[in-house]
Design a protein around this motif. Structure first.
Motif, PDB file in Angstrom:
ATOM      1  N   THR A   3       0.539  -0.788  -0.282  1.00  0.00           N
ATOM      2  CA  THR A   3       0.198   0.131   0.108  1.00  0.00           C
ATOM      3  C   THR A   3       0.898   1.672  -0.200  1.00  0.00           C
ATOM      4  O   THR A   3       1.930   1.236  -0.057  1.00  0.00           O
ATOM      5  N   THR A   4       0.382   2.845  -0.316  1.00  0.00           N
ATOM      6  CA  THR A   4       1.353   3.590  -0.658  1.00  0.00           C
ATOM      7  C   THR A   4       0.661   4.953   0.371  1.00  0.00           C
ATOM      8  O   THR A   4      -0.370   4.782   0.790  1.00  0.00           O
ATOM      9  N   VAL A   5       1.990   5.125   1.042  1.00  0.00           N
ATOM     10  CA  VAL A   5       1.630   6.214   2.198  1.00  0.00           C
ATOM     11  C   VAL A   5       1.363   7.494   1.886  1.00  0.00           C
ATOM     12  O   VAL A   5       2.176   7.977   0.395  1.00  0.00           O
ATOM     13  N   THR A   6       0.533   8.401   2.201  1.00  0.00           N
ATOM     14  CA  THR A   6       0.008   9.299   1.380  1.00  0.00           C
ATOM     15  C   THR A   6       0.853  10.291   2.569  1.00  0.00           C
ATOM     16  O   THR A   6       1.236  10.486   3.543  1.00  0.00           O
ATOM     17  N   ALA A   7       0.322  12.224   2.107  1.00  0.00           N
ATOM     18  CA  ALA A   7       0.911  12.992   2.213  1.00  0.00           C
ATOM     19  C   ALA A   7       0.774  13.439   3.874  1.00  0.00           C
ATOM     20  O   ALA A   7       1.699  13.601   4.437  1.00  0.00           O
ATOM     21  N   LYS A   8       0.078  13.011   4.096  1.00  0.00           N
ATOM     22  CA  LYS A   8      -0.683  13.359   5.540  1.00  0.00           C
ATOM     23  C   LYS A   8      -0.226  11.721   6.369  1.00  0.00           C
ATOM     24  O   LYS A   8      -0.835  11.589   7.749  1.00  0.00           O
ATOM     25  N   GLY A   9       0.231  11.175   5.130  1.00  0.00           N
ATOM     26  CA  GLY A   9       1.199   9.576   6.875  1.00  0.00           C
ATOM     27  C   GLY A   9       0.202   9.006   7.364  1.00  0.00           C
ATOM     28  O   GLY A   9       0.085   7.714   7.415  1.00  0.00           O
ATOM     29  N   GLN A  10      -1.099   8.599   5.741  1.00  0.00           N
ATOM     30  CA  GLN A  10      -2.096   7.464   6.562  1.00  0.00           C
ATOM     31  C   GLN A  10      -1.946   6.551   5.207  1.00  0.00           C
ATOM     32  O   GLN A  10      -1.179   6.560   4.072  1.00  0.00           O
ATOM     33  N   VAL A  11      -2.421   5.257   5.739  1.00  0.00           N
ATOM     34  CA  VAL A  11      -2.255   4.603   4.414  1.00  0.00           C
ATOM     35  C   VAL A  11      -3.800   3.509   4.670  1.00  0.00           C
ATOM     36  O   VAL A  11      -4.282   3.740   5.224  1.00  0.00           O
ATOM     37  N   THR A  12      -3.996   2.854   3.482  1.00  0.00           N
ATOM     38  CA  THR A  12      -5.244   2.522   3.802  1.00  0.00           C
ATOM     39  C   THR A  12      -4.573   0.519   3.953  1.00  0.00           C
ATOM     40  O   THR A  12      -3.829   0.018   3.160  1.00  0.00           O
ATOM     41  N   ILE A  13      -5.376  -0.166   4.954  1.00  0.00           N
ATOM     42  CA  ILE A  13      -5.340  -1.716   4.912  1.00  0.00           C
ATOM     43  C   ILE A  13      -5.721  -2.268   4.379  1.00  0.00           C
ATOM     44  O   ILE A  13      -7.153  -2.338   3.538  1.00  0.00           O
TER      45      ILE A  13
END
Length: 77
Positions: A3-13
């Protein structure tokens, strides 16, 4: 699974992981660092059920006292 980390540091599980951990919107998760440096994701808001062996640990029940055990080993009734 990647999965890819967003600019906000979020990921989709990934869905397979969400299903495995029974995660739904609002579920809480914890991240733990393992001894080998890897990071483990665990569900935090669900009570962990003990295995059948853990439930029995420390429950010998009301057994025989020392005198009764000694009498049995000596063949006394």
């Amino acid at each position: 699974m990647t999965t890819t980390v967003t600019a906000k540091g979020q990921v989709t599980i990934p869905k397979a992981v969400r299903e495995l951990l029974d995660l739904v919107p609002g579920s809480e998760v914890d991240f733990h660092r393992a001894a080998d440096g890897s990071v483990v994701l665990v569900r935090a808001d669900k009570k962990v059920t003990a295995s059948r062996f853990q439930r029995l640990r420390g429950h010998a029940g009301n057994g025989l006292d020392t005198d009764a055990i000694m009498a049995l080993t000596r063949g006394e009734t």
